[in-house]
Design an enzyme around this catalytic site. Structure first.
Site, PDB file in Angstrom:
ATOM      1  N   THR A 194      -1.276   7.431  -0.489  1.00  0.00           N
ATOM      2  CA  THR A 194      -2.587   7.286  -1.156  1.00  0.00           C
ATOM      3  C   THR A 194      -3.375   6.087  -0.643  1.00  0.00           C
ATOM      4  OG1 THR A 194      -1.712   5.831  -2.864  1.00  0.00           O
ATOM      5  CG2 THR A 194      -1.585   8.203  -3.291  1.00  0.00           C
ATOM      6  N   ASP A 231       4.956  -6.204   9.633  1.00  0.00           N
ATOM      7  CA  ASP A 231       5.948  -5.870  10.663  1.00  0.00           C
ATOM      8  C   ASP A 231       5.858  -6.832  11.833  1.00  0.00           C
ATOM      9  OD1 ASP A 231       6.978  -3.767   9.239  1.00  0.00           O
ATOM     10  OD2 ASP A 231       5.803  -2.229  10.276  1.00  0.00           O
ATOM     11  N   ARG A 275       0.848  -1.197   0.000  1.00  0.00           N
ATOM     12  CA  ARG A 275       0.000   0.000   0.000  1.00  0.00           C
ATOM     13  C   ARG A 275       0.877   1.238   0.000  1.00  0.00           C
ATOM     14  NH1 ARG A 275      -4.701   0.284   4.307  1.00  0.00           N
ATOM     15  NH2 ARG A 275      -2.945   0.795   5.635  1.00  0.00           N
ATOM     16  N   ASP A 288       0.511  -3.387  12.052  1.00  0.00           N
ATOM     17  CA  ASP A 288       0.987  -3.747  10.714  1.00  0.00           C
ATOM     18  C   ASP A 288       1.346  -5.231  10.704  1.00  0.00           C
ATOM     19  OD1 ASP A 288       2.615  -2.144   8.139  1.00  0.00           O
ATOM     20  OD2 ASP A 288       2.981  -4.274   8.568  1.00  0.00           O
TER      21      ASP A 288
END
Ligand code: PRP
Ligand code: URA
Length: 212
Positions: free
Chosen positions: A111, A206, A107, A203
């Site tokens: 945006t 991560d 991603r 995340d």
């Protein structure tokens, strides 16, 4: 369109328990990875419930008989890189003969749109029952783009399996691909201003790979 996709939210206590452990900020990378494998194995058990069976003749120590086996070894698992990789082993534990394709997307942090960097799928993907896997369905942009690529290769029967989904992502995926079954371990509340799922788990990439 081949079929009408459905949304399945798993409420099994073992799945809910393990997802809660994964959400916890104190869960280590090692534990997170182990839990991801366990949860996806439990989800695979349910998500493969409708796979077709065929009759086979076998001989037990007692007699000859007709029994059931899977009708084909025609499954493809397609992780969305990189976090989806954490879901592959748990699926292969139950479906060891599945072929594995890879789609690389990330991603854009500004945006939130998906950017493709890799796509390699089994040559006969159009004949296979496809399970696209990714822990998070947030805006739905990555899942929609990945399934666009897979459909461009003429795959017909596609499923999407994720750990945590936001209502926005489910809606976007259903709108873009109404024929895709969506399997979710937990449906969360909303997206924050950075398009992260709340309460979520942070995340996923991560947390799987310890890159934060
Ligand atoms: C995460 C996640 C999904 C995507 C979901 O990947 O693994 O692929 O975000 O968000 P969306 O529904 O809004 O598209 P990320 O882009 O962080 O890449 P990574 O797996 O390489 O960490
Ligand atoms: N990607 C993640 O890894 N987590 C989110 O909450 C949203 C997108």
């Amino acid at each position: 369109m081949n079929r009408e996709g459905k949304v399945y939210v798993f409420d099994h206590p073992l799945i809910q328990h393990k997802v809660t452990l994964m959400r916890d900020i104190h869960t280590s990378t090692k534990e997170f990875r182990e839990l991801a494998r366990e949860v996806v194995t439990l989800m695979t058990f349910e998500a493969t419930r409708d796979l077709p069976l065929k009759d086979v003749e076998i001989e037990t120590p007692m007699t000859k008989c007709t029994m059931k086996m899977l009708a084909g070894e025609d499954i493809a698992v397609v992780p969305i890189l990189r976090a989806g990789l954490g879901f592959v082993d748990g699926m292969l534990d139950l479906i060891p003969n599945a072929k594995v394709g890879h789609i690389g997307l990330y991603r854009d942090p500004e945006t939130h749109e998906p950017v493709e960097y890799y796509c390699k799928l089994p040559a006969d993907i159009e004949k296979r029952e496809v399970f696209v896997v990714d822990p998070m369905l947030a805006t739905g942009g990555s899942a929609v783009a990945a399934i666009d690529f897979i459909k461009a290769r003429h795959a017909q029967n596609i499923n999407f399996l994720c750990l945590i989904a936001a209502p926005e992502g489910i809606e976007a995926l259903q709108k873009a691909h109404p024929d895709v079954n969506i399997y979710i371990a937990a449906k969360d509340d909303h997206l924050n201003e950075h398009a992260y799922i709340v309460p979520g788990l942070g995340d996923a990439g991560d947390r799987l790979y310890g890159t934060k």
